[in-house]
Enzyme design. Structure first.
Site, PDB file in Angstrom:
ATOM      1  N   GLU A 367       0.810  -1.216   0.000  1.00 43.84           N
ATOM      2  CA  GLU A 367       0.000   0.000   0.000  1.00 43.84           C
ATOM      3  C   GLU A 367       0.845   1.269   0.000  1.00 43.84           C
ATOM      4  O   GLU A 367       0.481   2.267   0.627  1.00 43.84           O
ATOM      5  CB  GLU A 367      -1.009  -0.002   1.156  1.00 43.84           C
ATOM      6  CG  GLU A 367      -2.117  -1.026   0.963  1.00 43.84           C
ATOM      7  CD  GLU A 367      -3.350  -0.759   1.821  1.00 43.84           C
ATOM      8  OE1 GLU A 367      -3.422   0.315   2.469  1.00 43.84           O
ATOM      9  OE2 GLU A 367      -4.246  -1.624   1.848  1.00 43.84           O
ATOM     10  N   HIS A 644      -2.006  -1.552  10.409  1.00 46.52           N
ATOM     11  CA  HIS A 644      -1.516  -2.930  10.401  1.00 46.52           C
ATOM     12  C   HIS A 644      -0.304  -3.058  11.314  1.00 46.52           C
ATOM     13  O   HIS A 644       0.436  -2.085  11.512  1.00 46.52           O
ATOM     14  CB  HIS A 644      -1.098  -3.360   8.988  1.00 46.52           C
ATOM     15  CG  HIS A 644      -2.241  -3.649   8.075  1.00 46.52           C
ATOM     16  ND1 HIS A 644      -2.494  -4.904   7.557  1.00 46.52           N
ATOM     17  CD2 HIS A 644      -3.211  -2.848   7.567  1.00 46.52           C
ATOM     18  CE1 HIS A 644      -3.554  -4.860   6.771  1.00 46.52           C
ATOM     19  NE2 HIS A 644      -4.004  -3.614   6.765  1.00 46.52           N
TER      20      HIS A 644
END
Length: 660
Positions: A367, A644
């Site tokens: 990402e 995360h």
């Protein structure tokens, strides 16, 4: 294979691409700001809690017409730019390979000489993280913002953790777990040849303050130059301090040892924090400099519960180097007997760490979609990693079935030279995922050579699968394609044969955000995929069951800025308790339970949704060598910067020769 160091084959196309993007960018930026103003994060809501209720509405009323007017004015230029930009993507290369240009700070060639196959082997450390570097308006839907500042801070924290000294604490007594923090004020340096083994099951975490080469950005360059001139290890090389701790019944050191420790502490100067970068870091809430916030590069305070190695080191450290370079202040934190005894049958160490592992060799990120953020991140990572592959993917309709607005978001960084690289795009993306060129990046790196000049190589693959919940079939198809591409890449890049092996393969690692966990009932098809018969998951017992110590890697976005978890230390302490995990991790889903309802998490199995994986295989490696997991860690150093948890794994490649 030729590695692509620029996105286009010639400078004319590069200039034309820059011109077209210059026409598009104002419209893109204004649209991003306009949408972002309507999606506040929980931190911004808390900041505005004391403001009058009409104040924010008034700001929106004033700024929205301005943004809209400028956006409309920029649309004709953006359209012209798009008409130039789109066809150029057919000539664009699938990635950009960046190598550190400053030869004085490059050490990749030196690393190749550190390990010869005639020795007993070498360990390699791998890290993986989803950093959520989306355009700011999209990142806000994950409750994070200020993408550009976050990118720079993420890079700083990673290189700070990876380049820190590697501390190894040895404990003589396996029964004593109550060493007092007041029993000593700094760590003693080891005596030459003092390599004592450790009883199984003993794990300690340590708090330390150190003033070293990476204790601030202001003097980072000067320190590297000093090291280069004095013959000391370069940044990122093995820098290990082995600390023997004698086990007394009362948990205290002997008088002689205490005097020695205190003497060294008095002889060393105090650690002074660096102030460089404070103004920029304060732009976002998770970058505030607080006492004990050890995740930031500019903080000289290391984590109270950072990962501590218990294996025998590769060598000894010169005592004068430790005394002159570092000031340590350590306190041993007591682990509960239940946690220690529960997993004594595990063959490797596992930990929740507030730092990326020392001497991190390879890093795979997902990402990293925003191109400006990718440049800032690359610039920071290049202070530690010599080789970086970024801007991976395709745009427009080049090589994929649907139009792609952003790249794959994959980024790879390595201390070792990259020999080959390849990228493949998943053609079956659905929904919002179809707008990104999600796929897989495959790399071949050289990690050493034999006395017979045979190259020692390793394979690393990084991927990001379909994210939308319920798209089980799509993810399984992507896993099928991933296996085929893996096999194809190995065959196309291998220059060896069984009769004449020119290369010896040391490891084959697969990592990334797979967007399914091993406990959710909805993910059963992925859990039973054949990929897991070829690759081993250190955290997995079998389909539908994780090991008791494994925890989830997906954080609840709503709690990212809570004081309990907004720093690496705090997040680490919270995740070490079951109740803390229930409050701040997203849990596996089932047909009868919702992961968004915290009150029902107690009835769900597992310790959270573990969707970020580190896998390895023993297939296709040199037959006479053995690969074993040495450590596995869940990392909290990026607390407040992403939703995360990064993961890291250290593999030991044993040659079977010259074993002690």
């Amino acid at each position: 294979m030729v590695l692509y160091t620029s996105p286009f084959p010639n400078s004319f196309l590069s200039v034309l691409h820059s011109f077209s993007w210059g026409l598009i960018f104002p419209c893109y930026w204004l649209a991003d700001r306009l949408v972002g103003s309507f999606v506040p994060t929980t931190y911004e809501k808390r900041q505005r809690a004391d403001d009058p209720c009409y104040f924010h509405a008034l700001c929106i009323i004033i700024t929205t017409p301005i943004y809209l007017a400028l956006l409309v004015a920029s649309l004709p230029f953006a359209l012209i730019g798009f008409l130039l930009w789109s066809p150029l993507q057919s000539a664009r290369r699938p990635y950009i390979y960046s190598r550190l240009k400053d030869k004085n700070h490059a050490n990749g060639a030196t690393l190749l000489t550190e390990w010869k196959a005639a020795g007993s082997g070498k360990s390699f450390c791998f890290g993986s993280a989803n950093v959520c570097l989306l355009p700011d308006s999209l990142a806000r839907f994950n409750n994070v913002f200020n993408t550009q500042a976050r990118a720079k801070e993420i890079g700083r924290r990673i290189r700070n953790g990876a380049s820190r000294p590697q501390i190894k604490i040895y404990i003589d007594s396996p029964t004593n777990t109550s060493i007092s923090a007041a029993s000593f004020s700094s760590l003693v340096s080891p005596q030459a040849g003092d390599n004592r083994t450790v009883n199984a099951g003993i794990k300690r975490t340590t708090s330390m303050e150190y003033k070293g080469d990476n204790c601030g950005s202001n003097n980072g360059e000067e320190n590297r130059e000093d090291k280069g001139g004095s013959g000391e290890p370069h940044e990122g090389e093995e820098n290990t301090c082995i600390v023997p701790i004698n086990g007394e019944e009362n948990g205290h050191m002997s008088d002689t040892e205490t005097d020695t420790v205190n003497g060294q502490a008095r002889a060393s100067g105090p650690a002074e924090p660096s102030l460089e970068g404070d103004a920029e870091i304060s732009k976002t809430p998770n970058h505030k400099q607080k006492e004990g916030d050890s995740g930031s590069l500019d903080s000289c305070s290391a984590s109270r519960e950072s990962l501590v190695k218990v294996r025998v080191g590769d060598g000894t450290v010169d005592q004068s180097t430790v005394n002159n370079k570092l000031l340590y202040k350590a306190s041993i934190m007591k682990k509960t007997s239940v946690r220690k005894k529960k997993h004594t049958d595990e063959t490797f160490d596992h930990e929740i760490s507030a730092f990326f592992p020392a001497n991190l060799d390879f890093l795979c990120l997902q990402e990293v979609f925003d191109k400006r953020a990718a440049e800032k991140l690359k610039e920071q990572l290049h202070h530690y990693f010599e080789y970086i592959v970024y801007d991976v993917g395709v745009y427009s309709c080049n090589g994929c079935c649907s139009f792609k607005f952003v790249n794959s978001g994959l980024l790879f960084a390595s201390r070792y030279p990259v020999m080959d690289a390849a990228y493949h795009c998943y053609p079956n993306g659905r929904g919002m995922d179809s707008l990104a060129s999600k796929g897989a990046l495959f790399l071949k790196v050289q990690v050493g050579s034999t006395p017979q000049d045979q190259r020692i190589v390793g394979y690393i693959s990084c991927t990001h699968l379909q994210a939308i919940a319920g798209d089980t079939t799509v993810r399984c198809e992507q896993l099928d394609m991933l296996q085929d591409w893996l096999s194809e890449f190995r065959k196309s890049t291998s220059s060896s044969s069984t009769a004449n092996p020119e290369e010896l393969v040391a490891f084959d690692v697969l990592c990334g955000d797979l967007n399914f966990d091993n406990c959710s009932s909805e993910d059963k098809l992925e859990q039973q995929h054949s990929l897991f018969t070829h690759y081993k998951d250190p955290c997995r017992v079998g389909p539908g069951e994780d090991k008791p110590w494994a925890i989830g890697t997906l954080l609840d976005p709503e709690g990212l800025y809570d004081e309990d978890v907004c720093t690496p230390d705090n997040l680490q302490k919270v995740l070490e308790s079951e109740e803390g995990r229930k409050g701040y991790l997203v849990y596996p889903t089932s047909k009868n339970h919702s992961s968004s309802q915290k009150g029902r998490k107690a009835s769900l199995k597992g310790n959270g949704r573990r969707i970020d994986y580190m896998l390895y295989t023993e297939e296709g490696l040199y037959l006479e060598w053995k690969v074993e997991v040495e450590e596995f860690s869940f990392i909290t150093q990026l607390a407040g910067l992403t939703d995360h948890l990064p993961v890291a794994m250290r593999l030991m490649v044993s040659t079977g020769e010259d074993d002690p």
